[in-house]
Design an enzyme around this catalytic site. Structure first.
Site, PDB file in Angstrom:
ATOM      1  N   GLY A   1       9.080  -0.858  -3.546  1.00 40.71           N
ATOM      2  CA  GLY A   1       9.460   0.244  -3.787  1.00 40.71           C
ATOM      3  C   GLY A   1       9.340   1.272  -2.616  1.00 40.71           C
TER       4      GLY A   1
ATOM      5  N   GLN B   1       8.362   9.173   1.725  1.00 40.09           N
ATOM      6  CA  GLN B   1       7.771   8.164   2.663  1.00 40.09           C
ATOM      7  C   GLN B   1       8.602   8.036   3.892  1.00 40.09           C
ATOM      8  OE1 GLN B   1       6.986   4.978  -0.382  1.00 40.09           O
ATOM      9  NE2 GLN B   1       5.485   4.533   0.669  1.00 40.09           N
TER      10      GLN B   1
ATOM     11  N   CYS C   1       0.540   0.133  -0.984  1.00 33.01           N
ATOM     12  CA  CYS C   1       1.517   1.183  -0.728  1.00 33.01           C
ATOM     13  C   CYS C   1       1.967   1.008   0.857  1.00 33.01           C
ATOM     14  CB  CYS C   1       0.913   2.606  -1.058  1.00 33.01           C
ATOM     15  SG  CYS C   1       1.959   3.892  -0.420  1.00 33.01           S
ATOM     16  N   LEU C   2       3.005   1.096   1.113  1.00 32.94           N
ATOM     17  CA  LEU C   2       3.603   0.945   2.496  1.00 32.94           C
ATOM     18  C   LEU C   2       3.123   2.097   3.441  1.00 32.94           C
ATOM     19  CD1 LEU C   2       7.105   0.076   1.828  1.00 32.94           C
ATOM     20  CD2 LEU C   2       5.257  -1.553   2.746  1.00 32.94           C
TER      21      LEU C   2
ATOM     22  N   HIS D   1       4.490   4.658  -9.391  1.00 33.74           N
ATOM     23  CA  HIS D   1       3.976   4.758  -8.133  1.00 33.74           C
ATOM     24  C   HIS D   1       4.784   5.500  -7.262  1.00 33.74           C
ATOM     25  CE1 HIS D   1       1.904   2.874  -4.573  1.00 33.74           C
ATOM     26  NE2 HIS D   1       2.949   3.298  -3.965  1.00 33.74           N
ATOM     27  N   GLU D   2       6.310   5.363  -7.368  1.00 36.51           N
ATOM     28  CA  GLU D   2       7.099   5.895  -6.461  1.00 36.51           C
ATOM     29  C   GLU D   2       7.392   7.621  -7.041  1.00 36.51           C
ATOM     30  OE1 GLU D   2       7.865   4.521  -4.069  1.00 36.51           O
ATOM     31  OE2 GLU D   2       7.279   2.429  -4.730  1.00 36.51           O
TER      32      GLU D   2
ATOM     33  N   HIS E   1       4.912   9.729  -5.599  1.00 37.00           N
ATOM     34  CA  HIS E   1       5.050  10.069  -4.290  1.00 37.00           C
ATOM     35  C   HIS E   1       6.124  11.208  -4.204  1.00 37.00           C
ATOM     36  CE1 HIS E   1       3.501   6.774  -1.572  1.00 37.00           C
ATOM     37  NE2 HIS E   1       4.132   5.821  -2.168  1.00 37.00           N
TER      38      HIS E   1
HETATM   39  O1  GNR Z   1       5.719  -2.685  -1.973  1.00 38.15           O
HETATM   40  C1  GNR Z   1       4.692  -2.073  -2.723  1.00 38.15           C
HETATM   41  N1  GNR Z   1       4.252  -2.763  -3.834  1.00 38.15           N
HETATM   42  C2  GNR Z   1       3.511  -2.355  -4.785  1.00 38.15           C
HETATM   43  C3  GNR Z   1       2.676  -3.347  -5.528  1.00 38.15           C
HETATM   44  C4  GNR Z   1       1.887  -2.590  -6.573  1.00 38.15           C
HETATM   45  C5  GNR Z   1       2.243  -1.419  -6.952  1.00 38.15           C
HETATM   46  C6  GNR Z   1       3.064  -0.715  -6.178  1.00 38.15           C
HETATM   47  C7  GNR Z   1       3.615  -1.035  -5.233  1.00 38.15           C
HETATM   48  S1  GNR Z   1       4.742   0.100  -4.495  1.00 38.15           S
HETATM   49  C8  GNR Z   1       4.538  -0.727  -2.669  1.00 38.15           C
HETATM   50  C9  GNR Z   1       5.667   0.235  -1.763  1.00 38.15           C
HETATM   51  C10 GNR Z   1       5.293   1.613  -1.726  1.00 38.15           C
HETATM   52  O2  GNR Z   1       4.444   2.033  -1.213  1.00 38.15           O
HETATM   53  N2  GNR Z   1       6.079   2.339  -2.596  1.00 38.15           N
HETATM   54  O3  GNR Z   1       5.913   3.578  -2.446  1.00 38.15           O
HETATM   55 NI    NI Z   2       3.751   3.794  -1.918  1.00 36.67          NI
END
Ligand code: GNR
Ligand code: NI
Length: 167
Positions: free
Chosen positions: A46, A51, A91-92, A133-134, A137
């Site tokens: 995601g 980001q 999270c990236l 999660h997104e 953000h």
């Molecule tokens: O790549 C991602 N893996 C992930 C794993 C578990 C829960 C959420 C994520 S999202 C993350 C990519 C990211 O930072 N998206 O904002």
């Molecule tokens: Ni993230």
């Protein structure tokens, strides 16, 4: 297509509240494509526009193994959520660190696609986790905000340490 740079914690731009998208044009389509390319290359499942330093209400996800199920959500709104589930998240913007986070187990979201067409999506499992999660953000929230002060400081130390070792 172009790969975009991903902001990393503690960049204050990760805390911005994203603006609603009002113009559904070729630039928006290109941004969504660039975000998907960036997400796949990372690799990640995601990515939120926040980001990549574009605080607009736009996110992309693809939780498929084959990377053949991209989803683009513009101006997403949570309409309903049920149950709870704990999942280990990464999270990236926090490369190399992971923590358990509790989310809704099932969600119903309303959003627009890149052409502005409204649609509804029901999700559970990893897709539900990732969309939540997104969407966080987009309001300037990151997964470590859910951790206790102790767990958060341990995780941020680990992030620092990994960065030192990565050079
Ligand atoms: O790549 C991602 N893996 C992930 C794993 C578990 C829960 C959420 C994520 S999202 C993350 C990519 C990211 O930072 N998206 O904002
Ligand atoms: Ni993230």
């Amino acid at each position: 297509m172009a790969k975009l740079d991903i902001l990393e914690f503690p960049d204050p731009r990760l805390r911005l509240k994203a603006e609603a998208v009002e113009t559904f044009d070729a630039d928006l389509k290109r941004l969504a494509d660039d975000m998907l390319e960036t997400m796949y290359a990372a690799p990640g499942i995601g990515l939120a526009a926040t980001q990549v330093n574009l605080p607009k209400q736009l996110l992309v996800v693809d939780v498929s193994e084959a990377h053949d199920s991209p989803l683009v959500l513009v101006n997403p709104e949570l309409r309903e959520g049920r149950g709870t589930e704990v999942c280990q998240e990464g999270c990236l913007s926090f490369p190399g660190v992971y923590a358990d986070v509790q989310r809704k187990e099932w969600i119903r979201v309303q959003a627009r696609d890149v052409t502005g067409r409204s649609f509804e999506l029901e999700a559970d499992g990893m897709l539900a986790v990732c969309i939540q999660h997104e969407m966080d953000h987009l309001v300037g929230k990151v997964f470590v905000d859910y951790l206790s002060p102790l767990k958060r400081s341990l995780l941020l130390r680990k992030l620092d340490k990994q960065r030192r070792h990565a050079g």
